[in-house]
Scaffold this motif. Sequence first.
Motif, PDB file in Angstrom:
ATOM      1  N   LEU A  90       0.736  -1.199  -0.037  1.00 25.27           N
ATOM      2  CA  LEU A  90       0.009   0.060  -0.078  1.00 25.27           C
ATOM      3  C   LEU A  90       1.021   1.379   0.094  1.00 25.27           C
ATOM      4  N   ARG A  91       1.976   1.191   0.877  1.00 28.53           N
ATOM      5  CA  ARG A  91       2.774   2.395   0.817  1.00 28.53           C
ATOM      6  C   ARG A  91       3.521   2.686  -0.529  1.00 28.53           C
ATOM      7  N   ASP A  92       3.987   1.375  -1.177  1.00 25.84           N
ATOM      8  CA  ASP A  92       4.596   1.582  -2.544  1.00 25.84           C
ATOM      9  C   ASP A  92       3.295   2.207  -3.560  1.00 25.84           C
ATOM     10  N   LEU A  93       2.287   1.743  -3.466  1.00 25.45           N
ATOM     11  CA  LEU A  93       1.074   2.082  -4.290  1.00 25.45           C
ATOM     12  C   LEU A  93       0.948   3.820  -4.129  1.00 25.45           C
ATOM     13  N   VAL A  94       0.755   4.052  -2.826  1.00 28.03           N
ATOM     14  CA  VAL A  94       0.551   5.582  -2.567  1.00 28.03           C
ATOM     15  C   VAL A  94       1.677   6.262  -2.968  1.00 28.03           C
ATOM     16  N   ALA A  95       3.094   6.000  -2.965  1.00 30.72           N
ATOM     17  CA  ALA A  95       4.111   6.697  -3.436  1.00 30.72           C
ATOM     18  C   ALA A  95       4.059   6.716  -4.998  1.00 30.72           C
ATOM     19  N   GLU A  96       3.694   5.663  -5.699  1.00 27.28           N
ATOM     20  CA  GLU A  96       3.688   5.640  -7.078  1.00 27.28           C
ATOM     21  C   GLU A  96       2.419   6.736  -7.617  1.00 27.28           C
ATOM     22  N   ALA A  97       1.309   6.679  -6.951  1.00 25.47           N
ATOM     23  CA  ALA A  97       0.171   7.523  -7.151  1.00 25.47           C
ATOM     24  C   ALA A  97       0.653   8.840  -7.040  1.00 25.47           C
ATOM     25  N   ARG A  98       1.569   9.238  -6.036  1.00 29.14           N
ATOM     26  CA  ARG A  98       1.932  10.401  -5.792  1.00 29.14           C
ATOM     27  C   ARG A  98       2.795  10.872  -6.967  1.00 29.14           C
ATOM     28  N   ARG A  99       3.631   9.956  -7.243  1.00 28.40           N
ATOM     29  CA  ARG A  99       4.628  10.243  -8.193  1.00 28.40           C
ATOM     30  C   ARG A  99       4.032  10.708  -9.596  1.00 28.40           C
ATOM     31  N   ILE A 100       2.785  10.014  -9.939  1.00 30.80           N
ATOM     32  CA  ILE A 100       2.345  10.400 -11.136  1.00 30.80           C
ATOM     33  C   ILE A 100       1.242  11.743 -11.022  1.00 30.80           C
ATOM     34  N   GLY A 101       1.258  11.995  -9.834  1.00 30.24           N
ATOM     35  CA  GLY A 101       0.252  13.114  -9.747  1.00 30.24           C
ATOM     36  C   GLY A 101      -1.166  12.798  -9.271  1.00 30.24           C
ATOM     37  N   MET A 102      -1.389  11.536  -9.018  1.00 27.98           N
ATOM     38  CA  MET A 102      -2.890  11.144  -8.811  1.00 27.98           C
ATOM     39  C   MET A 102      -3.216  11.623  -7.124  1.00 27.98           C
ATOM     40  N   GLY A 103      -4.615  11.989  -7.096  1.00 30.45           N
ATOM     41  CA  GLY A 103      -4.917  12.543  -5.814  1.00 30.45           C
ATOM     42  C   GLY A 103      -5.443  11.207  -5.149  1.00 30.45           C
ATOM     43  N   ALA A 104      -5.923  11.527  -3.562  1.00 32.27           N
ATOM     44  CA  ALA A 104      -6.359  10.513  -2.800  1.00 32.27           C
ATOM     45  C   ALA A 104      -7.766   9.876  -3.438  1.00 32.27           C
ATOM     46  N   THR A 105      -8.529  10.830  -3.860  1.00 35.17           N
ATOM     47  CA  THR A 105      -9.988  10.437  -4.434  1.00 35.17           C
ATOM     48  C   THR A 105      -9.808   9.326  -5.568  1.00 35.17           C
TER      49      THR A 105
END
Length: 116
Positions: A90-105
Amino acid sequence: MLIRIDQTAAEPLYEQVASSVRRAIAVGEAAPGERLPVARDLAASLDLNVHTVLRGYQLLRDEGLIELRRGRGAVVTADASGRGRLQEALRDLVAEARRIGMGATELTALVTKEMH
């Protein structure tokens, strides 16, 4: 189990302690029932304040990965290995989402879609 920290990193030291233990649980270096290093000893070996290590251990306790027992110290819980792997992923997923500019929603929507 080797616990590492980086004094120059932006991540708080207590979180680094917790992350290192999470990683050890996730890869099987710390098995259910295994005792973690005594907070005082770990603090001395990492040149940290004992309260910093205890705060990291408290995070792990709150996540259900370890139990803190007076007189017995910190012990990896029975269900920690699966949960630890999931939290690390999950931490890796969140880090990747942040890297590509994806928000929490948007990320939450993707996870919800996958769960159904």
